[in-house]
Write an enzyme that holds these catalytic residues in place. Structure first.
Site, PDB file in Angstrom:
ATOM      1  N   HIS A   1     -22.970 -57.865   0.333  1.00 23.42           N
ATOM      2  CA  HIS A   1     -23.235 -58.063   1.852  1.00 23.42           C
ATOM      3  C   HIS A   1     -24.348 -57.140   2.435  1.00 23.42           C
ATOM      4  CE1 HIS A   1     -21.208 -58.861   5.934  1.00 23.42           C
ATOM      5  NE2 HIS A   1     -21.880 -57.523   6.155  1.00 23.42           N
ATOM      6  N   GLU A   2     -24.048 -55.902   2.278  1.00 26.70           N
ATOM      7  CA  GLU A   2     -25.167 -54.939   2.643  1.00 26.70           C
ATOM      8  C   GLU A   2     -26.630 -55.443   2.060  1.00 26.70           C
ATOM      9  OE1 GLU A   2     -24.317 -53.235   4.921  1.00 26.70           O
ATOM     10  OE2 GLU A   2     -22.127 -53.733   4.801  1.00 26.70           O
TER      11      GLU A   2
ATOM     12  N   HIS B   1     -28.225 -57.730   4.231  1.00 28.10           N
ATOM     13  CA  HIS B   1     -28.748 -57.299   5.521  1.00 28.10           C
ATOM     14  C   HIS B   1     -30.243 -56.904   4.992  1.00 28.10           C
ATOM     15  CE1 HIS B   1     -25.841 -57.673   8.363  1.00 28.10           C
ATOM     16  NE2 HIS B   1     -24.826 -56.944   7.733  1.00 28.10           N
TER      17      HIS B   1
ATOM     18  N   GLU C   1     -25.243 -61.093  11.009  1.00 26.82           N
ATOM     19  CA  GLU C   1     -24.392 -61.127   9.803  1.00 26.82           C
ATOM     20  C   GLU C   1     -24.476 -62.180   8.912  1.00 26.82           C
ATOM     21  OE1 GLU C   1     -22.636 -58.759   8.726  1.00 26.82           O
ATOM     22  OE2 GLU C   1     -22.591 -57.479  10.407  1.00 26.82           O
TER      23      GLU C   1
ATOM     24  N   PHE D   1     -15.992 -48.657  19.435  1.00 26.80           N
ATOM     25  CA  PHE D   1     -16.173 -47.600  20.230  1.00 26.80           C
ATOM     26  C   PHE D   1     -16.999 -46.575  19.848  1.00 26.80           C
ATOM     27  CE2 PHE D   1     -11.836 -49.223  20.843  1.00 26.80           C
ATOM     28  CZ  PHE D   1     -12.066 -49.715  22.285  1.00 26.80           C
TER      29      PHE D   1
END
Length: 705
Positions: A485-486, A489, A515, A620
């Site tokens: 996944h990474e 990117h 993504e 957040f």
């Protein structure tokens, strides 16, 4: 210059080095906490003076306005990004304190730049000029999106409204920093202490050893000290036979972000309130609408429609899965089968998966050695994209930890990119999760002698279980998937073909399509020949047998209905929070929305007072506010994109290469030079639909399709 600014400290913070054609690498270990406050203060003064001069003599040309602006942003990022990275991977209270002291001035400068009327009017004049009408497609998009971004940042505000917006922005920067820092500090001191070895039954030996070592590090000669983080939580909740230990760990993990003195609940509530106020100041009904204005999704209505479509497909499967799990628990003699507790689900679903597919997920680690997995990943990238990946032999390349590796990406023997990999957990100094970030972007303004643009450099970070007993790092299937996944990117950053820094790599790529490349990369793990090539037993070197490989692939969709509902619950909670909290009197607390969404969406049991929000860094302390749906939006794109590869045959070398070339030059190569929807159409010839994703997951209703 104020007494708090130190040019010498700034010079040390900004030091970089080169390795062959790769330039602008930060001197990570030379970044001293003692330099951060005064060095960043000097940086702000320097940048502020440069920006003031730019405003005073606005020249509405690309070279006179856009390039100087970009150089200011380069200068700021070259100093501040390495500091914030180190706070994520080599945390220290001293560096955090230094950055906390300097950060308000950074935010103030950022606000000033984003709200500069002279710069805004200069951009508008440039766009309307003869030069502006002749700009390349890439430059036109950069300036158009820059204008829109300034409008979203309140460039039109005047007087009290402008002052209030700036106060809000500064306060939000402080609060989001506090949110993440609280979690790191809490984890640093969090412990679940086990004194009775019988309670350790079932927990993987390496995790037990980590807990034993942590006890020694804590000054205790006996016992086991488990840090309350994802590594320990997953191992205990899935494997510990002691139900009371699972409950203890579950409750502790779900209570993250609520420790005395580090309580994130008031922090996140204030963040939500201020986001709504900021959105209203710049003309939006709520923060969700403000967020969507910069996304690929055309509206919040479109987001809710997709979430609803996916939920309708997943819910029947999720109910069936839970009933099957209860039946399995009953068959195993579990007395709580009819009404399982939350801490039973992970343990018994792991046993059920082992029974259904006859493999032990923990035992599979012995077959997935990190070096071997990397070789397989790199071989795939070579076959698809025509590059070679080799670990750099340059010992002078700066790193931030001895576990970090640096690799070069070569095409036709020329180095075209590089990347750092930081694979293992370091409790107390490295935040949890996995992520990719940029170190250097491809940019003609950063070109060194003899080059047309700087070479892109990425970094990606994981929190895999560290190696031990002289063995290499052994990975779970989930960790292998995370690695893929990474790295997906990273390919979008490294394979960009855009030389304008404002639109190269992932710059200007809409958040809900970012993504795509990462989730696309994960699908290769479901291709049997490829998955098998990743495996080699750590002792014998033998690959996994075909039967086990088949069972692993068959198990890819185990509990997929509930996994989908879990992600949809996060996405719906995020959207509803940013649409309604502070604006709808029906929700007095953020937790009211979270509870309502969970009751509406989930079928698995949870505690009555359970909350994810105080530890929900994506919302957040990250960039996913009113954007968590992006995972599902991009998952639709990724499945549809991989469908193009399936259609020609994954073992059809010639046709597969043609599709890969098209994928590389469009999705991976075009960066943010065009809207993501247009880039995707160039690759696929049409828009994506959810059908490929639902079919991949076994959730497609063929009668309705």
């Amino acid at each position: 210059m104020t007494n708090s600014a130190n040019p010498a400290a700034l010079e040390r913070l900004g030091e970089t080095c080169e390795s062959g054609p790769i330039a602008h690498l930060p001197e990570w270990q030379g970044i001293d906490a003692a330099d951060v406050e005064t060095g960043v203060a000097a940086l702000v003064e320097e940048s502020d003076a440069t920006f003031t001069a730019l405003e005073a003599g606005i020249e509405s040309t690309w070279a006179g306005l856009m390039e100087p602006l970009e150089r200011i942003h380069h200068r700021l990022g070259a100093v501040i990004s390495p500091i914030t990275h180190l706070l994520s991977v080599k945390y220290s209270d001293e560096m955090q304190a230094g950055y906390d002291a300097a950060r308000p001035a950074v935010v103030q400068l950022s606000n000033r730049m984003s709200q500069s009327r002279p710069v805004y009017e200069g951009m508008r004049a440039l766009r309307a000029s003869a030069e502006g009408q002749e700009l390349s497609v890439v430059r036109a998009r950069i300036i158009d999106e820059s204008i829109r971004s300034m409008e979203r940042s309140g460039v039109h505000l005047e007087g009290d409204a402008k002052e209030r917006y700036q106060v809000i922005d500064e306060r939000l920067a402080e609060l989001t920093n506090d949110f993440g820092t609280n979690l790191v500090k809490e984890e640093k001191d969090s412990r679940i202490i086990v004194d009775d070895p019988a309670r350790l039954d079932g927990i993987p030996a390496p995790v037990v050893e980590m807990a034993r070592q942590q006890a020694l590090d804590d000054g205790e000669d006996s016992g086991w000290h488990f840090v309350v983080n994802a590594v320990g939580y997953i191992s205990v909740i899935q494997h510990a036979t002691d139900r009371t230990l699972r409950e203890e760990f579950y409750r502790a993990f779900k209570a993250r972000g609520m420790a005395d003195g580090l309580d994130n609940r008031p922090v996140l509530k204030e963040i939500l309130e201020l986001r709504q106020e900021a959105a209203a100041l710049v003309g939006f009904d709520n923060y969700a609408d403000l967020s969507i204005d910069a996304k690929m999704a055309p509206s919040t209505t479109a987001v809710w429609a997709l979430l609803g479509q996916l939920e309708a497909a997943a819910r029947p499967a999720a109910v069936t899965e839970l009933n099957a799990l209860k039946d399995f628990m009953a068959a195993q003699g579990c007395p709580d089968a009819a009404d399982p507790a939350p801490w039973d689900i992970g343990f018994w679903s792991e046993r059920q998966q082992e029974a259904l597919y006859s493999y032990d997920a923990e035992a599979l680690r012995d077959f997935f050695q990190l070096p071997r997995v990397l070789d397989g990943l790199f071989d795939l990238v070579t076959r698809l994209y025509g590059v070679e990946i080799v670990e750099s032999s340059d010992a002078s390349i700066p790193i931030w930890d001895n576990a970090v590796q640096f690799f070069e990406v070569r095409r036709d023997d020329d180095v075209v990119a590089g990347f750092y990999m930081d694979p293992y957990a370091r409790p107390g100094e490295k935040r949890g999760g996995a992520w990719m970030n940029t170190v250097v972007g491809r940019d003609r303004l950063l070109a060194t002698a003899g080059g047309s643009a700087s070479l892109p450099v990425a970094l990606f970070v994981m929190n895999a279980r560290p190696p031990g007993d002289g063995r290499p790092g052994l990975m779970s299937l989930d960790e292998v998937r995370t690695l893929f996944h990474e790295f997906g990117h990273a390919t979008q950053h490294m394979f960009t073909e855009i030389d304008e820094g404002g639109a190269s790599g992932m710059n200007l790529v809409e958040w809900d399509s970012v993504e795509l490349a990462s989730q696309f990369n994960e699908y290769w793990m479901e291709h049997k020949p490829f998955l098998k090539a990743l495996t080699a037993h750590v002792d014998s070197g033998e690959p996994l047998d075909d039967d086990t490989i088949d069972r692993i692939i068959d198990s890819q969709n185990f509990m997929v209905g509930n996994a989908t509902l879990r992600q949809l619950n996060f996405a719906k909670t995020d959207m509803r929070l940013h649409e309604a909290f502070g604006l709808d009197d029906a929700y007095a607390e953020p937790g009211d929305i979270e509870a309502a969404m969970a009751a509406e969406t989930l079928v698995l049991p949870m505690l009555d007072d359970e909350t994810q929000l105080p530890a929900f860094g994506h919302l957040f302390a990250g960039g996913y506010a009113a954007g968590y749906y992006s995972y599902k939006w991009a998952e639709v794109l990724a499945a549809d994109a991989f469908g193009a590869f399936r259609e020609v045959g994954l073992d059809n070398v010639e046709q597969l290469q043609a599709v890969a070339d098209r994928f590389r030059t469009t999705v991976l190569g075009m960066g943010g030079s065009m809207p993501a929807a247009e880039v995707y159409r160039l690759f696929r010839g049409r828009d994506a639909t959810p059908d490929a994703l639902l079919a991949e997951q076994g959730l497609l209703d063929t009668d309705a399709a």
